[in-house]
Design an enzyme around this catalytic site. Sequence first.
Site, short mmCIF file in Angstrom:
data_model
loop_
_atom_site.label_atom_id
_atom_site.label_comp_id
_atom_site.label_asym_id
_atom_site.label_seq_id
_atom_site.Cartn_x
_atom_site.Cartn_y
_atom_site.Cartn_z
N ASP A 153 1.63 6.38 5.43
CA ASP A 153 0.64 5.46 4.85
C ASP A 153 1.15 4.79 3.56
OD1 ASP A 153 -1.77 4.24 5.45
OD2 ASP A 153 -2.97 5.63 4.24
N ASP A 203 -12.23 6.92 3.59
CA ASP A 203 -11.01 6.71 4.36
C ASP A 203 -10.54 5.25 4.32
OD1 ASP A 203 -8.85 7.38 5.89
OD2 ASP A 203 -9.95 7.60 7.78
N LYS A 217 0.87 -1.19 0.00
CA LYS A 217 0.00 0.00 0.00
C LYS A 217 0.90 1.23 0.00
CE LYS A 217 -3.27 2.60 2.94
NZ LYS A 217 -4.18 2.59 4.11
N ASP A 252 -2.74 10.22 3.34
CA ASP A 252 -4.13 9.80 3.51
C ASP A 252 -4.84 10.81 4.39
OD1 ASP A 252 -6.53 8.53 3.86
OD2 ASP A 252 -5.73 6.88 5.10
N GLU A 297 -9.41 3.54 1.95
CA GLU A 297 -8.92 3.62 0.57
C GLU A 297 -7.83 2.59 0.26
OE1 GLU A 297 -7.72 5.35 3.04
OE2 GLU A 297 -5.62 4.87 2.72
N LYS A 328 -10.18 12.74 8.02
CA LYS A 328 -9.66 12.31 9.32
C LYS A 328 -9.63 13.49 10.29
CE LYS A 328 -6.51 8.60 7.97
NZ LYS A 328 -7.26 7.54 8.67
N ARG A 378 -7.56 -0.57 0.87
CA ARG A 378 -8.07 -1.83 0.30
C ARG A 378 -8.48 -1.66 -1.16
NH1 ARG A 378 -12.45 -2.08 5.02
NH2 ARG A 378 -10.75 -0.94 6.02
#
Length: 504
Positions: free
Chosen positions: A284, A343, A261, A266, A345, A273, A347
């Site tokens: 991230d 959020d 990933k 993010d 994202e 967030k 996956r």
Amino acid sequence: MKINIVKAASGKANVSALFFVKQSVQFSNIISEAATVQVESVLKGMVDGPFEDLELLEIDGTSTIFVNAAKERGISSLDHLRMAAYRLAKKAMARQIPVVNIMLADAADEQFKAIAHGLNSANYKFDAYKSKQKDNFQVTFEIVAGDKSSDFKAIEEEVAVEQTAVTLAKNLVNTPAADLTPEDFVENAKTIAKYTPGLSIKVRDVKQLEKEGFMGHVTVGKGSERPPYMVTISYDGTKSSSRAGKKSERTSADHLVLVGKGLCFDTGGLCLKPPKSMPEMISDMTGAATVLAAIQAIATLKLPLKVSAVLCLAENAIGNKSVLPGDIFTAKNGKTVMVDNTDAEGRLVLSDGLAEAGLIGATHIVDLATLTGAMVRALGYAIAGFFSNDDPLALNIINSGEASCEKFWSMPLEEEYADGLKDKFADLKNTGSDAGAISAALFLQEFVPADTAWAHLDIAGTAFVTKKWKYTEYGATGFGVQTLIELARRMSNATAASEEYKEI
Ligand code: BES
Ligand code: ZN
Ligand code: ZN
């Protein structure tokens, strides 16, 4: 920092360090008799008393440092050696001691490896953003290895390669998002592929991704001015290597694909967030940094295995084109996904990474992702939870982790929660039940190619620390890099072993 392996002490040392790698330490030949008595009483104290204050001892004036490598609560003895070596190196640099010799003729290979890792990790600093940079004081560690010196030299070279990879991963993670956009990340990957013999690279930009139906990247990345990319790096160590000069037919068709990933930042997207949890999101992209670093080391070590790395790079931002909650897209494998929470994202980009792993013929997929806050709450910063559909691979990950002083805990892919991912309109939605880390893993499983061994490593807790932990002062830990290298090493040894068996 320099590490020299020598048979016998050269006499250049300003300080000698003794690691208590064995119960019966032979120290009387290097320190005075009076000090020996002192050491004996300290040793006794170590056995009886609390270890905390006895980490690093100075006895016999300034000339001998004793490093207690006894077991601490919850820390393996190998990891304790790493930590002790780390502290020794930090102290030697702070005190500006030019040469330290470490008496290690009694040490086993893995003990020396742990010490070498610990010494090296003390050298890491990330001060590119300070107005003034300061060089570390150059300490030479003279490892007095006796008969083991040639074995230790080979190990030291391996450790240097692994530590270079760990440093690469940490630097990428610690770099602020403004200076490491998906495009910058691609440039870094290209440079690594160029200068590491045996690596080849394929880059897909957003146009190409859209054309080929990798809509996870397109969906997540479209809110940002900095477009997404997917990078595939390949290495085939089965071609060139012929162990011990023997040209052999390889029976194993294993192809390990590492998927990372790579959210360069993010924000959470429109499901923004809270400010408190946002700054850490520069980390991230740790999954992508980790797999890039690992494949660099795997190729440098010329491990006889086929390995690829897929970097899923994007920025989850707010813009007038951002994906809206409720939007539905079709993933690469044809399944439709409703974006319930922008959020979640990671996956979505990973669905493309898993599809790419299938397209390039993975037999084993290991994905790494700072995927869920739920994993941080479940296991904290010291343990990464993982999910797998294949027991041998799972065991291999736990064992590779243990050898690397990285803790992995097997979590359940509990199908009972799978219904939570069902959507009214689309096949799936990107959030599930209360069990956040499990739901995320179950979501990923929907995109794992058929008949492929797969493990998902949720490194949200272990990737980045905001307070000192083991050998990281602050920031990226490099967690996972060494486990992946060790996994590839073990998979290639298994291949070599089955070949030898065939040759008989
Ligand atoms: N990148 C985060 C997960 C994360 C949290 C990593 C804390 C490191 C530290 C991820 O994209 C995320 O936001 N996940 C959500 C998913 C939820 C909306 C279903 C989470 O875990 O809260
Ligand atoms: Zn998120
Ligand atoms: Zn994320």
